[in-house]
Design a protein around this motif. Structure first.
Motif, PDB file in Angstrom:
ATOM      1  N   GLU A  27     -14.377  16.522  26.225  1.00  0.00           N
ATOM      2  CA  GLU A  27     -13.704  16.014  27.223  1.00  0.00           C
ATOM      3  C   GLU A  27     -13.459  17.003  27.980  1.00  0.00           C
ATOM      4  N   GLN A  28     -12.425  18.083  27.632  1.00  0.00           N
ATOM      5  CA  GLN A  28     -12.144  19.777  28.243  1.00  0.00           C
ATOM      6  C   GLN A  28     -13.654  20.456  29.010  1.00  0.00           C
ATOM      7  N   VAL A  29     -14.641  19.861  27.708  1.00  0.00           N
ATOM      8  CA  VAL A  29     -15.232  20.813  27.854  1.00  0.00           C
ATOM      9  C   VAL A  29     -15.995  20.269  29.227  1.00  0.00           C
ATOM     10  N   VAL A  30     -16.367  19.290  29.329  1.00  0.00           N
ATOM     11  CA  VAL A  30     -17.184  18.407  30.388  1.00  0.00           C
ATOM     12  C   VAL A  30     -16.091  18.711  32.038  1.00  0.00           C
ATOM     13  N   ALA A  31     -14.544  19.038  31.754  1.00  0.00           N
ATOM     14  CA  ALA A  31     -13.938  18.803  32.632  1.00  0.00           C
ATOM     15  C   ALA A  31     -14.324  20.204  33.358  1.00  0.00           C
ATOM     16  N   ASP A  32     -14.376  20.931  32.531  1.00  0.00           N
ATOM     17  CA  ASP A  32     -14.456  22.765  32.404  1.00  0.00           C
ATOM     18  C   ASP A  32     -15.777  23.146  33.139  1.00  0.00           C
ATOM     19  N   PHE A  33     -17.070  21.991  32.847  1.00  0.00           N
ATOM     20  CA  PHE A  33     -18.358  22.559  32.910  1.00  0.00           C
ATOM     21  C   PHE A  33     -18.463  22.311  34.758  1.00  0.00           C
ATOM     22  N   THR A  34     -17.446  20.919  35.163  1.00  0.00           N
ATOM     23  CA  THR A  34     -17.852  19.941  36.306  1.00  0.00           C
ATOM     24  C   THR A  34     -16.854  21.005  37.589  1.00  0.00           C
ATOM     25  N   ARG A  35     -16.082  21.349  36.979  1.00  0.00           N
ATOM     26  CA  ARG A  35     -15.260  21.976  38.097  1.00  0.00           C
ATOM     27  C   ARG A  35     -16.267  23.936  38.141  1.00  0.00           C
ATOM     28  N   ARG A  36     -16.181  24.342  36.864  1.00  0.00           N
ATOM     29  CA  ARG A  36     -17.120  25.514  36.769  1.00  0.00           C
ATOM     30  C   ARG A  36     -17.691  25.471  38.133  1.00  0.00           C
ATOM     31  N   SER A  37     -19.193  24.387  37.879  1.00  0.00           N
ATOM     32  CA  SER A  37     -20.158  24.060  38.683  1.00  0.00           C
ATOM     33  C   SER A  37     -20.309  23.766  40.228  1.00  0.00           C
ATOM     34  N   GLY A  38     -19.183  23.552  40.500  1.00  0.00           N
ATOM     35  CA  GLY A  38     -18.469  22.990  41.902  1.00  0.00           C
ATOM     36  C   GLY A  38     -18.208  24.024  42.537  1.00  0.00           C
ATOM     37  N   GLY A  39     -18.018  25.548  42.191  1.00  0.00           N
ATOM     38  CA  GLY A  39     -17.723  26.745  42.408  1.00  0.00           C
ATOM     39  C   GLY A  39     -19.099  27.882  42.274  1.00  0.00           C
ATOM     40  N   LEU A  40     -19.920  27.163  41.607  1.00  0.00           N
ATOM     41  CA  LEU A  40     -21.400  28.375  41.978  1.00  0.00           C
ATOM     42  C   LEU A  40     -22.170  27.878  42.193  1.00  0.00           C
ATOM     43  N   ARG A  41     -22.171  26.265  43.055  1.00  0.00           N
ATOM     44  CA  ARG A  41     -23.400  25.150  43.792  1.00  0.00           C
ATOM     45  C   ARG A  41     -24.572  27.123  44.754  1.00  0.00           C
ATOM     46  N   ASP A  42     -23.646  27.740  45.252  1.00  0.00           N
ATOM     47  CA  ASP A  42     -24.660  28.721  45.812  1.00  0.00           C
ATOM     48  C   ASP A  42     -24.631  30.585  44.753  1.00  0.00           C
ATOM     49  N   ARG A  43     -24.787  30.150  44.223  1.00  0.00           N
ATOM     50  CA  ARG A  43     -24.351  31.200  43.618  1.00  0.00           C
ATOM     51  C   ARG A  43     -25.482  31.787  42.028  1.00  0.00           C
ATOM     52  N   LEU A  44     -25.989  30.125  41.969  1.00  0.00           N
ATOM     53  CA  LEU A  44     -27.357  30.216  40.856  1.00  0.00           C
ATOM     54  C   LEU A  44     -28.388  29.274  41.332  1.00  0.00           C
ATOM     55  N   ASP A  45     -29.927  29.490  40.877  1.00  0.00           N
ATOM     56  CA  ASP A  45     -30.841  29.582  41.344  1.00  0.00           C
ATOM     57  C   ASP A  45     -30.826  27.492  40.761  1.00  0.00           C
ATOM     58  N   ALA A  46     -32.051  27.108  42.004  1.00  0.00           N
ATOM     59  CA  ALA A  46     -32.176  25.944  41.878  1.00  0.00           C
ATOM     60  C   ALA A  46     -33.083  25.159  40.370  1.00  0.00           C
ATOM     61  N   GLU A  47     -33.116  26.004  39.435  1.00  0.00           N
ATOM     62  CA  GLU A  47     -33.807  25.785  37.998  1.00  0.00           C
ATOM     63  C   GLU A  47     -32.256  25.402  37.500  1.00  0.00           C
ATOM     64  N   ASP A  48     -31.205  26.360  37.251  1.00  0.00           N
ATOM     65  CA  ASP A  48     -29.853  26.868  37.173  1.00  0.00           C
ATOM     66  C   ASP A  48     -29.114  25.711  37.186  1.00  0.00           C
ATOM     67  N   LEU A  49     -29.713  25.177  38.353  1.00  0.00           N
ATOM     68  CA  LEU A  49     -28.467  24.499  39.169  1.00  0.00           C
ATOM     69  C   LEU A  49     -28.796  22.697  38.242  1.00  0.00           C
ATOM     70  N   ALA A  50     -30.109  22.207  38.304  1.00  0.00           N
ATOM     71  CA  ALA A  50     -31.107  21.537  37.836  1.00  0.00           C
ATOM     72  C   ALA A  50     -30.321  21.223  36.583  1.00  0.00           C
ATOM     73  N   VAL A  51     -30.248  22.169  35.432  1.00  0.00           N
ATOM     74  CA  VAL A  51     -29.863  22.238  34.465  1.00  0.00           C
ATOM     75  C   VAL A  51     -28.500  21.812  34.662  1.00  0.00           C
ATOM     76  N   LEU A  52     -27.719  22.129  35.024  1.00  0.00           N
ATOM     77  CA  LEU A  52     -26.149  21.968  35.145  1.00  0.00           C
ATOM     78  C   LEU A  52     -25.748  20.380  35.352  1.00  0.00           C
ATOM     79  N   ASP A  53     -26.488  19.931  36.664  1.00  0.00           N
ATOM     80  CA  ASP A  53     -27.021  18.497  36.619  1.00  0.00           C
ATOM     81  C   ASP A  53     -27.058  17.363  35.910  1.00  0.00           C
ATOM     82  N   ARG A  54     -27.784  17.827  34.783  1.00  0.00           N
ATOM     83  CA  ARG A  54     -28.703  16.998  32.945  1.00  0.00           C
ATOM     84  C   ARG A  54     -27.411  17.240  32.416  1.00  0.00           C
ATOM     85  N   LEU A  55     -26.167  18.751  32.618  1.00  0.00           N
ATOM     86  CA  LEU A  55     -25.428  18.745  31.366  1.00  0.00           C
ATOM     87  C   LEU A  55     -23.892  17.933  31.492  1.00  0.00           C
TER      88      LEU A  55
END
Length: 311
Positions: free
Chosen positions: A253-281
């Motif tokens: 649960e902590q890993v999920v929460a961490d990735f959820t928060r981090r991904s929100g702050g990186l939406r304009d820092r990663l490319d579309a392919e990496d953002l799609a990976v985060l969405d799947r994760l």
């Protein structure tokens, strides 16, 4: 240990949720976190690392030069997990949990009460560095990933030294290794997404540092900074958190929460392919997500640096 990697910071908002927040009250971008959401995550994160923190505190207590610890300042105490651990390791000490967020100090008081430590763990609302002088004297100052939130780290470290009683110790949790939670190749997307997230977060961290009042660049040589602050370096040790796959529920649960928060702050820092990976994760219905994949783990190191005020 702090917690976080080239730059090594376990920084809230940029480097993953691997430490409790600082007493300075600064938040990158000027927005205040939702503490009803963030505080439980910080608390659970520190609980997962309680063995690390306890081992680190016991190392301090066992040093031949260790002072008689009567008063401890936990600077940037967050929800008080470490403050209560310090009270247990130093049973003759008053532990003062210092933070700039009232909601976190409330959680500290609640935790101390539940553990029967409310007579020895107290709280102090203070914003650093402005209110540094209000903290009072101490035999041990614990600053967990707090100093890097101060623009002039050298000046604040000297201020800590000025609060120490003769023989007292400053314990800085700074640096270490950023968490790894996934295999390099997930089976989809480009391998190495965690490394790219970390690189983007390092840029965000540098931007945060540059925006701080009185920001001053320092070589992160903590022994040299102790010397410059009039303190004698007493050693450095790193403490490992190693939770292998498959993770238990709380760690997952902590890993999920961490990735959820981090991904929100990186939406304009990663490319579309990496953002799609985060969405799947982060899709609980996807068999390859953090919720369901069996190979999620948690591995990180926190590094503790000690400086002593000679008698």
């Amino acid at each position: 240990m702090s917690n976080h990697s080239g730059h090594g910071h376990h920084h809230d908002g940029h480097q993953g949720l691997h430490h409790e927040p600082s007493a300075h009250g600064h938040h990158h971008g000027g927005s205040e976190p939702d503490w009803d959401v963030m505080a439980p995550l910080l608390e659970r994160n520190a609980e997962l690392s309680s063995a690390q923190y306890t081992e680190a505190a016991r190392w301090i207590a066992a040093l031949p030069t260790a002072p008689k610890v009567r008063r401890v300042l936990d600077v940037g105490a967050g929800p008080g997990v470490v403050a209560c651990l310090l009270a247990e390791v130093f049973p003759d000490a008053e532990v003062v949990a210092v933070d700039g967020t009232p909601a976190l100090l409330d959680r500290t008081r609640d935790r101390a009460r539940r553990l029967g430590l409310d007579g020895r763990v107290t709280t102090l609302h203070a914003t650093l560095p402005d209110e540094l002088s209000a903290l009072g004297e101490a035999d041990l100052i614990w600053a967990g990933n707090t100093l890097h939130h101060m623009g002039d780290q050298r000046a604040v470290l000297a201020g800590f030294g000025g609060l120490l009683r003769p023989g007292g110790t400053v314990a800085l949790v700074e640096g270490g290794l950023q968490a790894r939670q996934l295999p390099r190749d997930l089976g989809f997307g480009r391998p190495g997404i965690e490394a790219r997230m970390e690189a983007a977060e390092a840029e965000l961290f540098q931007e945060m540092r540059a925006e701080l009042p009185d920001a001053r660049r320092e070589v992160e040589n903590w022994a040299a900074l102790f010397d410059a602050a009039g303190l004698t370096p007493q050693g450095t040790r790193s403490f490992l958190l190693d939770l292998p796959a498959p993770l238990g529920d709380a760690a997952r649960e902590q890993v999920v929460a961490d990735f959820t928060r981090r991904s929100g702050g990186l939406r304009d820092r990663l490319d579309a392919e990496d953002l799609a990976v985060l969405d799947r994760l982060l899709d609980p219905e996807d068999p390859a997500s953090l919720y369901r994949r069996p190979d999620v783990f948690l591995l990180l190191a926190r590094t503790l640096h000690l400086g002593r005020r000679d008698a």
